[in-house]
Design an enzyme around this catalytic site. Sequence first.
Site, PDB file in Angstrom:
ATOM      1  N   TYR A   7      38.688  48.267  38.520  1.00 34.82           N
ATOM      2  CA  TYR A   7      37.969  47.126  39.056  1.00 34.82           C
ATOM      3  C   TYR A   7      39.035  46.284  39.748  1.00 34.82           C
ATOM      4  O   TYR A   7      39.777  45.549  39.095  1.00 34.82           O
ATOM      5  CB  TYR A   7      37.239  46.314  37.990  1.00 34.82           C
ATOM      6  CG  TYR A   7      36.583  45.092  38.600  1.00 34.82           C
ATOM      7  CD1 TYR A   7      35.389  45.223  39.304  1.00 34.82           C
ATOM      8  CD2 TYR A   7      37.179  43.846  38.531  1.00 34.82           C
ATOM      9  CE1 TYR A   7      34.797  44.125  39.907  1.00 34.82           C
ATOM     10  CE2 TYR A   7      36.597  42.741  39.132  1.00 34.82           C
ATOM     11  CZ  TYR A   7      35.412  42.892  39.822  1.00 34.82           C
ATOM     12  OH  TYR A   7      34.834  41.799  40.424  1.00 34.82           O
ATOM     13  N   ASP A  50      35.318  50.168  41.596  1.00 35.94           N
ATOM     14  CA  ASP A  50      34.969  49.090  42.512  1.00 35.94           C
ATOM     15  C   ASP A  50      36.260  48.526  43.087  1.00 35.94           C
ATOM     16  O   ASP A  50      37.003  47.825  42.412  1.00 35.94           O
ATOM     17  CB  ASP A  50      34.201  48.018  41.747  1.00 35.94           C
ATOM     18  CG  ASP A  50      33.795  46.825  42.592  1.00 35.94           C
ATOM     19  OD1 ASP A  50      34.204  46.752  43.777  1.00 35.94           O
ATOM     20  OD2 ASP A  50      33.081  45.950  42.059  1.00 35.94           O
ATOM     21  N   HIS A 151      25.652  47.844  42.175  1.00 35.50           N
ATOM     22  CA  HIS A 151      26.390  48.985  42.720  1.00 35.50           C
ATOM     23  C   HIS A 151      25.635  50.284  42.436  1.00 35.50           C
ATOM     24  O   HIS A 151      24.971  50.406  41.411  1.00 35.50           O
ATOM     25  CB  HIS A 151      27.770  49.108  42.060  1.00 35.50           C
ATOM     26  CG  HIS A 151      28.682  47.973  42.352  1.00 35.50           C
ATOM     27  ND1 HIS A 151      29.674  48.051  43.287  1.00 35.50           N
ATOM     28  CD2 HIS A 151      28.754  46.721  41.824  1.00 35.50           C
ATOM     29  CE1 HIS A 151      30.334  46.906  43.325  1.00 35.50           C
ATOM     30  NE2 HIS A 151      29.789  46.074  42.450  1.00 35.50           N
TER      31      HIS A 151
END
Length: 161
Positions: A7, A50, A151
Site C-alpha cells: 500500500y 495499491d 478497488h
Amino acid sequence: MRVWSLYVPNGRALDDAHYIYKLNWLAALRDTAEGWLREDPSAQIALAGDWNIAPTDDDVWSIEFYRGCTHVSEPERKAFNAIIDAQFTDVVRPFAPGPGVYTYWDYTALRFPKDQGMRIDFILASPALAVRVVNAQIVREERKGKAPSDHAPVVVDLRRD
C-alpha cells in the site's frame, strides 16, 4: 517466490509532507527491490497492490480532472518508472491493454457507473517471475454489489516451473 503486498502512501496533496514521504518511500522500495535482483538475478518477486500512482495519462479517466493532484504528478510517475527501470515489469498491462482499463473508482459522484476511474493497482514482477505469467485480469465485476471495495482485484495466472 517473494510477494510484497503494497500500500504505497497516498501523498494527500502536492504540498503536503505526506507527499515527500511517499516519494522517499518509493525510492526506498526501488533501492530495496533493485538490491534483491542484484543479489539474485533469478529471484521471483512480485510487488503487488495499491500503488496510488497512475503512471500514464491513459490510466485515468480525465487527466484534466486530476491535473495538479497526487497520483499523476511527474515525480510520482518518475518514482514508479524507476522501479520499472530496476527491471520490474507491469505484468497485467499486456492482458488488459488500452485506456479506460481501471482498478479504482471513487465512491463519490457515481464514478463507478460512469467508469470514471484510475488504474493504480499493479503487479510488478521481476524478470524471472514475469516470464511465468500466462494471463492477467482486472476483475471489475467484484467492484459491484453490496458494500464493495473501491478497488477491483488484480489477478495473475502463472505457469508452473
